[in-house]
Design a protein around this motif. Structure first.
Motif, short mmCIF file in Angstrom:
data_model
loop_
_atom_site.label_atom_id
_atom_site.label_comp_id
_atom_site.label_asym_id
_atom_site.label_seq_id
_atom_site.Cartn_x
_atom_site.Cartn_y
_atom_site.Cartn_z
N ARG A 74 35.78 41.51 37.54
CA ARG A 74 34.56 40.84 38.00
C ARG A 74 33.89 40.08 36.87
NH1 ARG A 74 32.65 46.29 41.25
NH2 ARG A 74 34.05 46.01 43.04
N ALA A 75 33.94 40.64 35.67
CA ALA A 75 33.37 39.95 34.51
C ALA A 75 34.11 38.65 34.25
CB ALA A 75 33.41 40.85 33.29
N GLU A 76 35.43 38.65 34.41
CA GLU A 76 36.22 37.44 34.20
C GLU A 76 35.91 36.39 35.26
OE1 GLU A 76 40.16 39.40 32.03
OE2 GLU A 76 40.21 38.83 34.16
N VAL A 77 35.63 36.84 36.48
CA VAL A 77 35.28 35.90 37.54
C VAL A 77 34.00 35.14 37.18
CG1 VAL A 77 34.37 35.77 39.90
CG2 VAL A 77 36.43 37.08 39.44
N LEU A 78 33.02 35.86 36.63
CA LEU A 78 31.73 35.23 36.35
C LEU A 78 31.71 34.47 35.04
CD1 LEU A 78 29.33 38.11 37.46
CD2 LEU A 78 30.00 36.08 38.74
N THR A 88 28.40 31.60 42.74
CA THR A 88 28.44 33.06 42.79
C THR A 88 27.71 33.65 41.59
OG1 THR A 88 30.59 32.91 43.87
CG2 THR A 88 29.97 35.05 42.98
N ALA A 89 27.95 33.10 40.41
CA ALA A 89 27.32 33.62 39.19
C ALA A 89 25.81 33.52 39.27
CB ALA A 89 27.84 32.83 37.98
N GLY A 99 28.76 43.94 42.99
CA GLY A 99 30.08 43.80 42.41
C GLY A 99 31.16 43.66 43.47
N ASP A 100 31.02 44.38 44.58
CA ASP A 100 31.99 44.25 45.67
C ASP A 100 31.94 42.86 46.28
OD1 ASP A 100 31.52 47.68 46.82
OD2 ASP A 100 32.94 46.82 45.39
N ALA A 106 35.70 36.15 45.09
CA ALA A 106 36.81 35.71 44.25
C ALA A 106 38.12 35.74 45.02
CB ALA A 106 36.91 36.59 43.01
N GLU A 107 38.30 36.75 45.87
CA GLU A 107 39.54 36.88 46.65
C GLU A 107 39.69 35.72 47.62
OE1 GLU A 107 41.05 39.88 50.14
OE2 GLU A 107 40.09 40.77 48.38
#
Length: 397
Positions: A74-78, A88-89, A99-100, A106-107
């Motif tokens: 999740r950290a990498e997504v943001l 999203t961020a 977080g979910d 992301a999915e």
């Protein structure tokens, strides 16, 4: 806040406090994910002699490795280079998404163009993560016109046994099915017995597996009763006869009596009246039947087809049950004089049909769209809601 102070709060105030706390927690989680992303960026795992940051966190904060990997992902997504999700961020920074939600967005964004992110996030702001995934799949299908092929049907075989016995007010059912029939039965039960999606209104599904499968079996019975070609009983299609004073039905008091002498409470009778065959019986002064009216099915096939075309499934916000698993519900109750028409109906799955009859949720129709007004404890402003999942096209940027 101390325990005595909490007891002084009203239920609405307690729920509002919980919502506020969750928003604060999400803001704090966002800060933590930024720090985790920085640990990854600077190569902290190699510096500390670990394989990756997830293994570092596993020891540093005593997370299970799976949990640690989720936080790193999740950290990498943001913040990371793998996938940029600026909308999203921004929502996460405000404490609006969990977080979910990040994982769900992301999915689905892996299958969608970047310009669809705003539509996905807007949907996520009002729905739970599982609904976001379903929304993303539907949006991807609409954009790329992809669909799954139906599975192969099972062959049919004989040699089955069924035993039924009434015990008190419950019917106990025992069955032994051959391999093919058993596989078909499992295939029917499994999707109906899946846990209901977690929603802001109802939370996660708290039913045990046996309860979910029992409700699924009840759903199958409803599906069978709506099917064509049912066997006849006493010269007419299978009919459930119920006797009750109309005044009690309208006032939701008293009990109705089925033809097997089982008593049914008035609220359940009102729900049955939405989609059951009804035979009015006029009683005399000493409860003697004076006149038996013609049986009328409250929602005939022609009206149901129109509802299926209009509603596309359960109309309750966030629900994805298809039309074949839904009842036709009178927006204005039949027992209160509501018409049996498209203009007074909405499709609801068995669970949400029961909820509408037993709770403070209200249903209205606005320009042909079933609109749901939540109870005051859930939303003091009682802002109307619709099932946007079934109308994905309206959310495309």
């Amino acid at each position: 806040m101390s325990e005595p102070e909490l007891r002084l709060l009203s239920t609405d105030e307690l729920l509002a406090a919980v919502v506020g706390d969750v928003a604060e927690i999400r803001v704090l989680e966002n800060r933590m994910m930024r720090k985790i992303a920085e640990l990854s960026r600077r190569g902290a795992a190699a510096e500390l002699g670990y394989r990756n940051v997830a293994h570092v966190l596993r020891h540093a904060v005593r997370w299970d490795l799976r949990t640690a990997r989720q936080w790193v992902a999740r950290a990498e997504v943001l913040s990371g280079p793998l996938l940029e999700l600026p909308v999203t961020a921004a929502a996460v920074a405000e404490g609006a998404l969990s977080g979910d939600h990040i994982s769900a967005v992301a999915e689905v964004m892996k299958e969608l163009p970047p310009e669809a992110e705003r539509s996905v996030v807007e949907f996520a702001l009002a729905h739970e993560p599982s609904a976001v995934r379903a929304f993303g799949r539907e949006l991807a299908y609409r954009l790329y016109q992809r669909d799954e092929e139906p599975g192969e049907p099972w062959a049919e075989q004989p040699a089955n046994r069924l035993r039924m016995e009434w015990k008190g007010e419950q019917l106990e059912v025992w069955a032994r099915l051959d391999k093919i029939t058993g596989a078909k039965f499992e295939a029917l039960i499994d999707p109906l017995a899946a846990p209901r999606p977690t929603t802001p209104e109802e939370g996660p599904d708290a039913r045990l597996r046996a309860e979910r499968e029992g409700d699924a079996f009840a759903d199958l019975i409803d599906l069978a009763l709506r099917a064509d070609g049912l066997p006849e009983h006493g010269g007419e299609p299978v009919t459930l006869t119920l006797t009750m004073a109309y005044a009690d039905l309208a006032a939701q008091t008293g009990l109705g009596v089925l033809d097997n002498r089982v008593r049914v409470p008035a609220p359940l009778v009102r729900r049955l009246a939405c989609n059951a065959g009804v035979i009015p019986v006029v009683m005399g002064g000493r409860s003697e039947p004076m006149d038996v009216g013609r049986k009328t099915r409250t929602f005939p096939a022609a009206i149901r087809r129109l509802l299926v075309a209009r509603d596309q499934g359960c109309t309750f916000p966030g629900c994805d049950r298809p039309p074949k698993h839904c009842d036709a519900h009178h927006v204005r109750f039949w027992s209160e004089g509501g018409e049996t028409s498209v203009g007074n109906a909405a499709l609801l799955c068995r669970h949400h049909h029961t909820l509408i009859h037993q709770s403070d949720w209200e249903v209205q129709l606005h320009d042909g769209t079933p609109t749901f007004i939540p109870p005051a404890w859930l939303d003091p402003a009682r802002v109307p809601r619709t099932n946007t999942r079934l109308r994905t096209g309206r959310h495309v940027a």
